[in-house]
Design a protein around this motif. Sequence first.
Motif, PDB file in Angstrom:
ATOM      1  N   GLU A 104       6.163   6.377  -6.758  1.00  0.00           N
ATOM      2  CA  GLU A 104       7.116   5.840  -5.799  1.00  0.00           C
ATOM      3  C   GLU A 104       7.748   4.582  -6.367  1.00  0.00           C
ATOM      4  O   GLU A 104       7.115   3.857  -7.118  1.00  0.00           O
ATOM      5  N   GLU A 105       8.992   4.320  -5.948  1.00  0.00           N
ATOM      6  CA  GLU A 105       9.648   3.088  -6.356  1.00  0.00           C
ATOM      7  C   GLU A 105       9.379   2.016  -5.310  1.00  0.00           C
ATOM      8  O   GLU A 105       9.438   2.273  -4.118  1.00  0.00           O
ATOM      9  N   MET A 106       9.025   0.811  -5.787  1.00  0.00           N
ATOM     10  CA  MET A 106       8.762  -0.311  -4.895  1.00  0.00           C
ATOM     11  C   MET A 106       9.701  -1.439  -5.286  1.00  0.00           C
ATOM     12  O   MET A 106      10.012  -1.594  -6.451  1.00  0.00           O
TER      13      MET A 106
ATOM     14  N   GLU B 128       5.327  -7.428  -2.785  1.00  0.00           N
ATOM     15  CA  GLU B 128       6.231  -6.392  -2.291  1.00  0.00           C
ATOM     16  C   GLU B 128       7.233  -6.992  -1.310  1.00  0.00           C
ATOM     17  O   GLU B 128       6.876  -7.791  -0.451  1.00  0.00           O
TER      18      GLU B 128
ATOM     19  N   ASP C  11      12.930  -3.419  -9.164  1.00  0.00           N
ATOM     20  CA  ASP C  11      12.401  -2.122  -8.755  1.00  0.00           C
ATOM     21  C   ASP C  11      11.287  -1.771  -9.722  1.00  0.00           C
ATOM     22  O   ASP C  11      11.434  -1.923 -10.934  1.00  0.00           O
TER      23      ASP C  11
ATOM     24  N   MET D 278       8.172   1.172 -10.542  1.00  0.00           N
ATOM     25  CA  MET D 278       7.572   2.470 -10.233  1.00  0.00           C
ATOM     26  C   MET D 278       6.065   2.274 -10.067  1.00  0.00           C
ATOM     27  O   MET D 278       5.435   1.553 -10.851  1.00  0.00           O
ATOM     28  N   SER D 279       5.499   2.910  -9.054  1.00  0.00           N
ATOM     29  CA  SER D 279       4.074   2.713  -8.763  1.00  0.00           C
ATOM     30  C   SER D 279       3.183   3.138  -9.927  1.00  0.00           C
ATOM     31  O   SER D 279       2.099   2.593 -10.114  1.00  0.00           O
TER      32      SER D 279
END
Length: 153
Positions: free
Chosen positions: A3-5, A20, A98, A100-101
């Motif tokens: 997922e993108e955070m 976050e 951004d 990525m997890s």
Amino acid sequence: MAEEMKIIVFTLAHEEYGIEVDKVRTIERLMPITRVPKTPDFVKGVINLRGVVIPVIDLRGRFSLPESELGDNSRIIIVAANDLEVGFIVDSANDVIDLMSDAIENPPEVVGGIKAKYLSGVAKIGDNRLLILLNLSEVLNRGEIIQLEQFGE
């Protein structure tokens, strides 16, 4: 699947850290802080932000990093943790990125002098940049949250 955070990047003692975006309410310039007696040294006091009293913590003090002079780039990052808004004093808040997890790895025992329990992970960005992600629930442990909630009342 990764997922993108979105992560807010800030610095403390020449290291880059991240929180976050969805946990960050606002980033403020330094403002007058009212000292509160009988609190741990790293609790600098409280601020009045648009009519809301918010406790302020010096993250350098929280992590036992050497103190430094606050400067023009110093900021207070207001975060929401466990239904409580708290301000973190940081050296600077630079960037939103951004991430990525799957770029996040478990933290080693100690990173930059900070114990792993305060960290949720370490992200590699590009070839030579590391971003240390904070575990907010540990940075504000339960006993301290109870103390801080009493200020707000």
